[in-house]
Design an enzyme around this catalytic site. Sequence first.
Site, PDB file in Angstrom:
ATOM      1  N   HIS A 156       0.881  -1.264   0.038  1.00 14.35           N
ATOM      2  CA  HIS A 156       0.027   0.103   0.083  1.00 14.35           C
ATOM      3  C   HIS A 156       0.938   1.293  -0.072  1.00 14.35           C
ATOM      4  O   HIS A 156       0.341   2.406   0.484  1.00 14.35           O
ATOM      5  CB  HIS A 156      -0.926   0.215   1.370  1.00 14.35           C
ATOM      6  CG  HIS A 156      -1.787  -1.328   1.503  1.00 14.35           C
ATOM      7  ND1 HIS A 156      -2.826  -1.498   0.770  1.00 14.35           N
ATOM      8  CD2 HIS A 156      -1.403  -2.279   2.189  1.00 14.35           C
ATOM      9  CE1 HIS A 156      -3.560  -2.580   1.102  1.00 14.35           C
ATOM     10  NE2 HIS A 156      -2.495  -3.212   2.079  1.00 14.35           N
ATOM     11  N   SER A 277      14.315  21.511 -16.586  1.00 14.75           N
ATOM     12  CA  SER A 277      13.236  22.163 -16.727  1.00 14.75           C
ATOM     13  C   SER A 277      13.587  23.298 -17.616  1.00 14.75           C
ATOM     14  O   SER A 277      14.746  24.040 -17.516  1.00 14.75           O
ATOM     15  CB  SER A 277      12.585  22.637 -15.697  1.00 14.75           C
ATOM     16  OG  SER A 277      11.956  23.814 -15.522  1.00 14.75           O
ATOM     17  N   LYS A 283      16.041  21.977 -11.364  1.00 13.38           N
ATOM     18  CA  LYS A 283      15.389  20.767 -11.665  1.00 13.38           C
ATOM     19  C   LYS A 283      16.085  19.747 -12.447  1.00 13.38           C
ATOM     20  O   LYS A 283      16.653  20.153 -13.643  1.00 13.38           O
ATOM     21  CB  LYS A 283      13.949  21.101 -12.304  1.00 13.38           C
ATOM     22  CG  LYS A 283      13.062  21.566 -11.139  1.00 13.38           C
ATOM     23  CD  LYS A 283      11.593  21.319 -11.485  1.00 13.38           C
ATOM     24  CE  LYS A 283      11.221  19.839 -11.226  1.00 13.38           C
ATOM     25  NZ  LYS A 283       9.994  19.633 -11.718  1.00 13.38           N
ATOM     26  N   GLU A 290       9.249   8.624 -17.065  1.00 10.51           N
ATOM     27  CA  GLU A 290       7.906   8.918 -17.048  1.00 10.51           C
ATOM     28  C   GLU A 290       7.318   8.585 -18.733  1.00 10.51           C
ATOM     29  O   GLU A 290       5.964   8.074 -18.681  1.00 10.51           O
ATOM     30  CB  GLU A 290       7.849  10.540 -16.942  1.00 10.51           C
ATOM     31  CG  GLU A 290       7.847  10.969 -15.648  1.00 10.51           C
ATOM     32  CD  GLU A 290       7.927  12.416 -15.343  1.00 10.51           C
ATOM     33  OE1 GLU A 290       7.943  12.879 -14.235  1.00 10.51           O
ATOM     34  OE2 GLU A 290       8.491  13.143 -16.231  1.00 10.51           O
TER      35      GLU A 290
END
Length: 460
Positions: A156, A277, A283, A290
């Site tokens: 979980h 970024s 970043k 992804e």
Amino acid sequence: MSKVASGKTTAPKAKLLDEFNASIMFDKELYLQDIEGSIAHVKMLSKQDIISNDARDKIIDGLAIIKKEIEEGKYQFNIADEDIHMSIESRLSTIIGDDAKRMHTARSRNDQVALDFRMYVLKSNKEIISLLLELERVLLNISKKHTKTLLPGMTHLQHAQPINFAYHMLAYVSMFKRDIERLEDSYKRNNISPIGCAALAGSPYKTDREYEASLLGFDSVSINCLDTVSDRDFALEILFNISTLMMHISRISEEIILWSSSEFGFVELSDEYSTSSSIMPQKKNPDVPELLRGKTGRVNGNLISLLTVLKGLPLAYNKDMQEDKEGVFDSVKTAKISVKILSEALKGMRIDEQAMLKATKKGHLSATDLADYLTANCGYTFRDAYKLTGEVVAFAEENSKDMSELNLQELQKFEPKIKEDVIETLQLETSMNARSSQGGTATCSTLAQLEYFENWMKKS
Ligand code: ARG
């Protein structure tokens, strides 16, 4: 209109129909299979005295020229030729003249396309398997270094019990092993030649299907021609196998994304496989995992598309089936680049053992061990031990400690029968190593799993 066959319809085709009907824009991908198939076909026809050796040789020489033209980018793919089969036959007529017209004896585009597409799928199965074996090697190399690296095992997405990082990686090795086996199994089942089935009912010529199949490397020939020309199960199988494989890739990607966040900080992708970024200079984005996760959606779509195309078709060939190729080409390309890029990204991924260890100290991961200790040594039933352990967890929380950090006095306040050895029992490493059942996380069990996978790799 195609130069090769105009058949019953004589009026020139509408340009719009050419565009709509044609598959040449995408089935040119099958040029090599088409040429190999035609070479085997004319060899069989000449062996059976259906065409002369002279015609056979001219056709084979002409096909070699066409192959070269295509590979050198000098070939003209013409939409009026409809598909790769007609295109090559048409070009062959221009190169060698009338003998080209003998090539299509005792076959139809229906068995020809079934052959070309099946050969493409079988070749792709093998290519994906070999890329997956490389991915397995990378995962096993990482695993070898981390059989003692503690991290929280989760259910979980909550801290559950301590495990080691190799054990976690070997879960993925298991998944990709199943993917390899599924592709191998599919290869074996589908390595059957469709050629010679002709349009739907077989052929009146004295063909030798077995011989033609053996020239092309098939294990056997198909049993029923009506089924064969309308069968696309082999395409569905590779689509399903790729969907499952991409689902596995998506799951490891999801973990890499989570692990590279500041909240986890367990891993860091190399600069080579990260992006930045355009606005926030601090970043480093995990675009690779992804995108891998995102591409899974498209390959699932390809599987559902083909299942839907096929579901209502009467026997045998229907033009709907021309819709079978683009999704398969797309899924195969996606799977190949995805497996490759995942292997490369994993090779350069930095693993932060300290961050993993620190996380292990949150969440009282050895709580189950205390319950087991009370059951084994202090005369408790497991349910009563579970209840008392809950109270100990609450106490540790109140005192901002992890259960593994409590001392003997603190523990004895809950149960005087608890002895000194409990301290060792509650250590996270002890907890991990206690789970030494077959397939468990203990370093000794993990090493046995590693050995199992390495032996399997040696045989693969
Ligand atoms: N381009 C067609 C396809 O991909 C080839 C088979 C055509 N057969 C036919 N009878 N029209 O399915």
